[in-house]
Every structure is written in structure tokens, then in C-alpha cells.
Design an enzyme around this catalytic site. Structure first.
Site, PDB file in Angstrom:
ATOM      1  N   GLY A   1       0.010   9.494   9.050  1.00 43.15           N
ATOM      2  CA  GLY A   1      -0.031   9.269   7.757  1.00 43.15           C
ATOM      3  C   GLY A   1       0.330  10.464   6.876  1.00 43.15           C
ATOM      4  O   GLY A   1       1.838  10.764   6.816  1.00 43.15           O
TER       5      GLY A   1
ATOM      6  N   GLU B   1      -3.542  -2.332   9.688  1.00 41.52           N
ATOM      7  CA  GLU B   1      -2.287  -3.147   9.837  1.00 41.52           C
ATOM      8  C   GLU B   1      -2.442  -4.334   9.475  1.00 41.52           C
ATOM      9  O   GLU B   1      -3.412  -4.919   9.428  1.00 41.52           O
ATOM     10  CB  GLU B   1      -1.720  -2.988  11.411  1.00 41.52           C
ATOM     11  CG  GLU B   1      -1.363  -1.515  11.901  1.00 41.52           C
ATOM     12  CD  GLU B   1      -0.266  -0.923  10.972  1.00 41.52           C
ATOM     13  OE1 GLU B   1       0.847  -1.530  10.641  1.00 41.52           O
ATOM     14  OE2 GLU B   1      -0.712   0.123  10.335  1.00 41.52           O
TER      15      GLU B   1
ATOM     16  N   ASP C   1      -0.971   0.614  17.894  1.00 37.17           N
ATOM     17  CA  ASP C   1      -0.706   1.534  16.822  1.00 37.17           C
ATOM     18  C   ASP C   1      -0.322   2.949  17.149  1.00 37.17           C
ATOM     19  O   ASP C   1       0.219   3.592  17.266  1.00 37.17           O
ATOM     20  CB  ASP C   1      -1.428   1.129  15.669  1.00 37.17           C
ATOM     21  CG  ASP C   1      -1.060   2.254  14.410  1.00 37.17           C
ATOM     22  OD1 ASP C   1      -0.212   2.001  14.049  1.00 37.17           O
ATOM     23  OD2 ASP C   1      -1.731   3.180  14.313  1.00 37.17           O
TER      24      ASP C   1
ATOM     25  N   THR D   1       0.955  -1.197   0.018  1.00 38.59           N
ATOM     26  CA  THR D   1      -0.201   0.057   0.060  1.00 38.59           C
ATOM     27  C   THR D   1       0.896   1.393   0.050  1.00 38.59           C
ATOM     28  O   THR D   1       0.547   2.047  -0.695  1.00 38.59           O
ATOM     29  CB  THR D   1      -1.179   0.092   1.179  1.00 38.59           C
ATOM     30  OG1 THR D   1      -1.593  -1.438   1.046  1.00 38.59           O
ATOM     31  CG2 THR D   1      -1.776   1.293   1.297  1.00 38.59           C
TER      32      THR D   1
ATOM     33  N   LYS E   1       5.971   2.495  11.912  1.00 31.41           N
ATOM     34  CA  LYS E   1       6.157   3.245  13.095  1.00 31.41           C
ATOM     35  C   LYS E   1       6.592   2.058  14.274  1.00 31.41           C
ATOM     36  O   LYS E   1       7.056   2.292  15.437  1.00 31.41           O
ATOM     37  CB  LYS E   1       4.827   3.687  13.682  1.00 31.41           C
ATOM     38  CG  LYS E   1       3.665   2.876  13.495  1.00 31.41           C
ATOM     39  CD  LYS E   1       2.937   3.092  12.197  1.00 31.41           C
ATOM     40  CE  LYS E   1       1.946   2.201  11.785  1.00 31.41           C
ATOM     41  NZ  LYS E   1       0.951   2.515  10.890  1.00 31.41           N
TER      42      LYS E   1
ATOM     43  N   LYS F   1       2.560   5.643  18.103  1.00 32.07           N
ATOM     44  CA  LYS F   1       2.670   6.908  17.478  1.00 32.07           C
ATOM     45  C   LYS F   1       2.830   7.889  18.528  1.00 32.07           C
ATOM     46  O   LYS F   1       3.388   9.115  18.542  1.00 32.07           O
ATOM     47  CB  LYS F   1       1.523   7.356  16.454  1.00 32.07           C
ATOM     48  CG  LYS F   1       1.533   6.304  15.146  1.00 32.07           C
ATOM     49  CD  LYS F   1       0.160   6.292  14.636  1.00 32.07           C
ATOM     50  CE  LYS F   1       0.264   5.349  13.345  1.00 32.07           C
ATOM     51  NZ  LYS F   1      -1.175   5.197  12.967  1.00 32.07           N
TER      52      LYS F   1
HETATM   53  P1  NDP Z   1       1.579  -3.684   3.027  1.00 28.73           P
HETATM   54  O1  NDP Z   1       1.606  -5.036   3.771  1.00 28.73           O
HETATM   55  O2  NDP Z   1       0.581  -3.452   1.959  1.00 28.73           O
HETATM   56  O3  NDP Z   1       3.234  -3.868   2.100  1.00 28.73           O
HETATM   57  C1  NDP Z   1       4.239  -4.472   2.506  1.00 28.73           C
HETATM   58  C2  NDP Z   1       4.912  -4.940   1.345  1.00 28.73           C
HETATM   59  O4  NDP Z   1       6.026  -5.256   1.729  1.00 28.73           O
HETATM   60  C3  NDP Z   1       4.314  -6.005   0.785  1.00 28.73           C
HETATM   61  O5  NDP Z   1       4.137  -6.231  -0.427  1.00 28.73           O
HETATM   62  C4  NDP Z   1       5.131  -7.254   1.386  1.00 28.73           C
HETATM   63  O6  NDP Z   1       4.905  -8.407   0.835  1.00 28.73           O
HETATM   64  C5  NDP Z   1       6.470  -6.624   1.249  1.00 28.73           C
HETATM   65  N1  NDP Z   1       7.388  -7.279   2.333  1.00 28.73           N
HETATM   66  C6  NDP Z   1       7.141  -7.703   3.692  1.00 28.73           C
HETATM   67  N2  NDP Z   1       8.264  -8.299   4.080  1.00 28.73           N
HETATM   68  C7  NDP Z   1       9.137  -8.189   3.182  1.00 28.73           C
HETATM   69  C8  NDP Z   1      10.399  -8.651   3.030  1.00 28.73           C
HETATM   70  N3  NDP Z   1      11.249  -9.014   4.189  1.00 28.73           N
HETATM   71  N4  NDP Z   1      11.200  -8.447   1.996  1.00 28.73           N
HETATM   72  C9  NDP Z   1      10.356  -7.764   0.822  1.00 28.73           C
HETATM   73  N5  NDP Z   1       9.382  -7.489   0.880  1.00 28.73           N
HETATM   74  C10 NDP Z   1       8.615  -7.596   2.065  1.00 28.73           C
HETATM   75  O7  NDP Z   1       1.946  -2.912   4.247  1.00 28.73           O
HETATM   76  P2  NDP Z   1       1.533  -1.206   4.002  1.00 28.73           P
HETATM   77  O8  NDP Z   1       2.176  -0.537   2.851  1.00 28.73           O
HETATM   78  O9  NDP Z   1       0.344  -0.831   4.411  1.00 28.73           O
HETATM   79  O10 NDP Z   1       2.531  -0.726   5.285  1.00 28.73           O
HETATM   80  C11 NDP Z   1       3.974  -0.659   5.316  1.00 28.73           C
HETATM   81  C12 NDP Z   1       4.561   0.031   6.473  1.00 28.73           C
HETATM   82  O11 NDP Z   1       4.021   1.396   6.452  1.00 28.73           O
HETATM   83  C13 NDP Z   1       3.999  -0.633   7.791  1.00 28.73           C
HETATM   84  O12 NDP Z   1       4.889  -0.470   8.858  1.00 28.73           O
HETATM   85  C14 NDP Z   1       2.472   0.182   8.205  1.00 28.73           C
HETATM   86  O13 NDP Z   1       2.470   0.172   9.592  1.00 28.73           O
HETATM   87  C15 NDP Z   1       3.162   1.576   7.668  1.00 28.73           C
HETATM   88  N6  NDP Z   1       2.243   2.410   7.396  1.00 28.73           N
HETATM   89  C16 NDP Z   1       0.881   1.898   6.810  1.00 28.73           C
HETATM   90  C17 NDP Z   1      -0.080   3.090   6.343  1.00 28.73           C
HETATM   91  C18 NDP Z   1      -1.376   2.647   5.467  1.00 28.73           C
HETATM   92  O14 NDP Z   1      -2.176   3.303   5.225  1.00 28.73           O
HETATM   93  N7  NDP Z   1      -1.320   1.145   5.197  1.00 28.73           N
HETATM   94  C19 NDP Z   1       0.217   4.349   6.473  1.00 28.73           C
HETATM   95  C20 NDP Z   1       1.419   4.705   7.466  1.00 28.73           C
HETATM   96  C21 NDP Z   1       2.119   3.700   7.884  1.00 28.73           C
HETATM   97  P3  NDP Z   1       3.900  -9.683   1.260  1.00 28.73           P
HETATM   98  O15 NDP Z   1       2.520  -8.874   0.917  1.00 28.73           O
HETATM   99  O16 NDP Z   1       4.022 -10.734   0.267  1.00 28.73           O
HETATM  100  O17 NDP Z   1       4.016  -9.732   2.797  1.00 28.73           O
HETATM  101  N1  HSE Z   2      -3.054   1.088  10.425  1.00 30.22           N
HETATM  102  C1  HSE Z   2      -2.769   2.610  10.572  1.00 30.22           C
HETATM  103  C2  HSE Z   2      -3.809   3.430  10.824  1.00 30.22           C
HETATM  104  C3  HSE Z   2      -2.050   2.981   9.261  1.00 30.22           C
HETATM  105  O1  HSE Z   2      -4.858   2.978  10.749  1.00 30.22           O
HETATM  106  O2  HSE Z   2      -3.982   4.521  11.132  1.00 30.22           O
HETATM  107  C4  HSE Z   2      -1.415   4.552   9.419  1.00 30.22           C
HETATM  108  O3  HSE Z   2      -0.252   4.475  10.411  1.00 30.22           O
END
Ligand code: NDP
Ligand code: HSE
Length: 408
Positions: free
Chosen positions: A128, A184, A195, A10, A99, A199
């Protein structure tokens, strides 16, 4: 400048989108052209415009001397910590949205970054798309900040809004939040308040210059909130919000994450859907409130992109904005020890007078009572008194009040 992204989910894909769609504007405004040289992920992305740049070996990135700045958007503690440490040690600046990583290892990673004269930024880890870290670190450097009150989780705010406005069930609303990419990987972290506690610890560390361990912050989530609680809130013109609060009083830190009843005209009561909002009080500017989307691909990607651009500019200029401070550890205390007012929802009516209770309300079959200001032991005693009288307390929610009887 060549950059890389770890994790194409994402946030990772949102970051790539922002950098691609606003490429010309970024180049014009910052003088930097960021080329995405590699994207590390476990999966392949057939048909994706960046399909050819997907790599599966971390070594392809850490050992590539042309890659100077990396965004970590994989999530989780391991191997994220090991990867970020190695990248910093290799002289690359790193930015992250993770985080969990910052709350657990932020201090250590800042120390490594400072030792290698590179940047470690984490704007997207709190709020965010809201540029809150830079605001606290740079725009409020002159202020003695003493209080933070905030909505810091998009998923739970979305769920509470859907329950309140659409009458959705908790489960339905959570499912929607997951589909929208807000939650998450393990949504327990959102709905049980871990979470926002992480933060709040990150924000409080920067705002108050103390070392805050997020695991010691008193925390309750929203899983016990029912339509009956929402009906009572509506009847008294209040909204239920998952509120993260911290306040510095001398050398004591009070902090909590818990659902609260906020009056209609409270700034945080107006925050709906995936939006987050952060109110900060400083000794000179009084108070300031910011709001914006707290989760989601593009808003979070925008915050990651901002960090990437700042880190790239610093790299080009051979400077770093990252500083490392060893702050004194403080153990967060509970606000309940100061005295708070509560809404108690009960299974039957309470015959008045009852010591500790000021007033009550009945909405259809639902009974609720409002307490005077009580300290934690007084609240426990009241609940016990009610039990002795055959009344069960089904839920207990803190009500917002301005004066918590402490000296600032
Ligand atoms: P996602 O699960 O959507 O994306 C993570 C990606 O990283 C997936 O494609 C995953 O693959 C890949 N991945 C995981 N482990 C590995 C690894 N060891 N090597 C290579 N690739 C890997 O997560 P998000 O994008 O939602 O979140 C990412 C981070 O950002 C988290 O820490 C989250 O808390 C934070 N965050 C998220 C927000 C949101 O709105 N979603 C907002 C703010 C912060 P696979 O799917 O195959 O596991
Ligand atoms: N899971 C988190 C939230 C993503 O809903 O706020 C952003 O940190």
C-alpha cells in the site's frame, strides 16, 4: 504535465485526492504541476469535482498526445494488460497499483517500457503506502538481500486484529474490511493468501534478482483460523499473523504465505489493523523493518502519486529509471522441507509421552500441543499417529523460530 487515471474507485479516487489536496506542495517540491486531464471509468460520477473529465473510451486517453503519464488503478488482468501495453507502446509512462497485473505480466511490461524508453512503476502494488519498491531498487542496491519476512495484506491483518481484540467473527471483520475499501473485489484473494503471495513474488524478484512465479509459492490463508486458535495464542503470549516469507539459500529459494504464531516481542506480532510491515535482511546492513498502511484510498493513492511524480520528472528530463532484466526462473521450495515447529490443536487430550510433542496446554475445553522441529513427512507421521490413537488434529499452525538450519 497532463496525466490520466484509469479506474476511479478506491485507489483511483485516492490518487486524485492526493494530487488535488497536495497540488501546491507537489509543485513546490518537484517543480511539476500534474493536471488530471482524463479519468477513465465505466460509471459516471455526477456531482464529482472531476465529473467533466470522466471518459468511457480508452482511445480518448491513448490517442491524446498531450497525456504523457497514466495511472492504472482499475485492477484485474484484462483489459488492464492490453491498456497498459498500448500506453507504453504509445510512449506514455505508466504507473499501477495492480499487483495481479505486475505478478502476471510485470516482466513483459518492463520489457515493453524499456523498449520504448518510458517508465513502468508499481510502488503501490506492494505494501500500500509503504515505499518498499523504491527502497529495494534504489536504497538497497548495494546489498545482497537474503531474506524477507512480512505482513503484506491489510485485509487479513485487519480481520485477525478484530477477531483477537474485539472478539469479532471472521465474517463480520471481513465485511468491515470490505466497507473500508481494503479488500479485493473478490476477497478470496485476500483471505486465501493469493494477494500476499503475488506481493511476495514481486518483492522477491526485485530483492533476490530471480524470476519468481507466485502460483508456485506454498500458500495457506486465514479462513480456518478460529477463536479457539486465538485463545491458545493469547494463552502463550503469541499473535497469529498471515506471514509472507522468502529466503535465498545459495541458488535455492524458500517461500511461503501462511498464518504463523509469533511471540509477543516479534516485530511483526505488533502490527495491527490495516498496517503492513516488511523485514528485510541484507548481508551488510543486517536487518531493516518498515511499516505503514497496507491498503486504503489515501495511503495507496499516495504511493501512486509518488510514482506519477517520478515518472513526470523523468519525462520532462527525457530519461527513464525503468530497467529490464531477464532473471533466471527459480522454483520456490517449501519452508516445511527444512523443519519447523508447530502448534497442533486437537479435539481431546493426548496422553504423553508422544514422540514429536514437547509440551501441551489446556485452555478451558481447548487442547493444544507444541512439537519439536519437524520436517513435512515427520509432521504428517505425527498427525497420523495421533489419529491412530483416536485424536483428531483440528488445526496446525507454524511457530516462528529463528534458526531454520540452513546456511546463508
Ligand atoms: P475499485 O473496484 O474500488 O476501483 C476500480 C475502478 O475501476 C472501479 O470504479 C471500476 O468500475 C473501474 N473499472 C474496472 N474495470 C474498468 C474498465 N475496463 N474500464 C474502466 N473502468 C474500469 O478497486 P480498487 O481501487 O480497490 O483497486 C484497484 C487496483 O488497486 C486493484 O488492482 C487492487 O488490487 C489494487 N490495490 C487496491 C488497494 C486498496 O486498498 N483498495 C491497495 C493497493 C492496491 P466498476 O466499479 O464499475 O467495476
Ligand atoms: N486487498 C489488499 C490488501 C489491498 O488488503 O492488502 C492492498 O494491496
Amino acid at each position: 504535465m497532463d496525466i490520466a487515471i484509469l479506474g476511479y474507485g478506491t485507489v483511483g479516487s485516492g490518487t486524485v485526492n492526493v494530487l488535488t489536496r497536495n497540488r501546491e506542495l507537489i509543485a513546490e517540491d518537484s517543480g511539476e504541476v500534474l493536471r488530471i486531464k482524463a479519468i477513465l471509468d465505466l460509471k459516471d460520477f455526477p456531482g464529482d469535482p472531476y465529473e467533466e473529465r470522466i471518459v468511457h473510451q480508452f482511445e480518448d486517453i491513448v490517442n491524446d498526445p498531450t497525456i504523457e503519464v497514466v495511472a492504472e488503478t482499475m485492477g484485474g488482468l484484462h483489459p488492464a494488460f492490453e491498456y497498459v501495453s498500448k500506453l507504453l507502446e504509445a510512449g506514455k509512462s505508466v504507473v499501477t497499483s495492480n499487483k495481479d497485473l505486475v505478478a502476471a505480466y510485470g516482466e513483459q511490461l518492463l520489457e515493453i517500457a524499456a523498449a520504448h524508453a518510458v517508465d513502468f512503476f508499481y510502488e503501490a502494488s506492494v505494501g500500500g503506502g509503504i515505499p518498499i519498491m523504491r527502497m529495494i531498487n534504489e536504497c538497497m542496491i548495494q546489498e545482497r538481500i537474503y531474506e524477507i519476512m512480512a505482513i503484506l495484506n491489510g485485509t487479513t491483518n485487519y480481520i485477525l486484529t478484530e477477531m483477537e481484540e474485539e472478539g469479532a467473527s471472521f465474517e463480520e471483520a471481513l465485511e468491515d474490511a470490505q466497507e473500508l475499501g481494503y479488500a479485493e473485489q473478490n476477497p478470496e484473494s485476500d483471505v486465501e493468501g493469493m494477494d500476499p503471495a503475488r506481493k511476495l513474488a514481486i518483492l522477491s524478484t526485485h530483492a533476490f534478482c530471480v524470476d519468481v512465479d507466485w502460483t508456485q509459492i506454498e500458500r495457506r490463508g486465514i479462513t480456518h483460523i478460529t477463536p479457539d486458535d486465538i485463545a491458545i495464542a493469547k494463552a502463550i503470549d503469541h499473535h497469529i499473523k498471515l506471514v509472507a516469507r522468502s529466503r535465498m539459500v545459495g541458488s535455492r529459494l524458500f517461500a511461503s504465505v501462511e498464518p504463523m504464531l509469533l511471540p509477543e516481542d516479534h516485530k511483526l506480532a505488533q502490527i495491527e489493523d490495516v498496517y503492513n510491515s516488511i523485514m528485510i535482511k541484507g548481508n551488510m546492513l543486517d536487518d531493516i523493518t518498515v511499516q505503514g498502511k497496507g491498503a486504503g484510498s489515501l495511503p495507496t493513492g499516495s504511493a501512486v502519486a509518488a510514482d506519477l511524480i517520478m515518472a513526470a520528472i523523468n519525462k520532462k528530463d527525457h530519461v527513464t529509471s525503468t530497467t529490464y532484466h531477464e532473471y533466471a526462473k527459480v522454483k520456490p521450495e517449501s519452508f516445511s522441507s527444512l523443519g519447523q515447529t508447530y502448534m497442533l490443536r486437537t479435539d481431546k487430550s493426548v496422553s504423553m509421552p508422544q514422540e514429536g510433542i514437547i509440551s501441551g496446554i489446556q485452555v478451558d475445553h481447548i487442547h493444544a500441543y507444541f512439537t519439536k522441529q519437524l520436517k513435512s513427512q515427520e509432521l504428517r507421521d505425527l498427525i497420523q499417529q495421533l489419529e491412530i490413537r483416536g485424536v483428531q488434529v483440528l488445526s496446525c499452525l507454524v511457530m516462528e523460530q529463528e534458526d531454520l538450519s540452513v546456511n546463508r
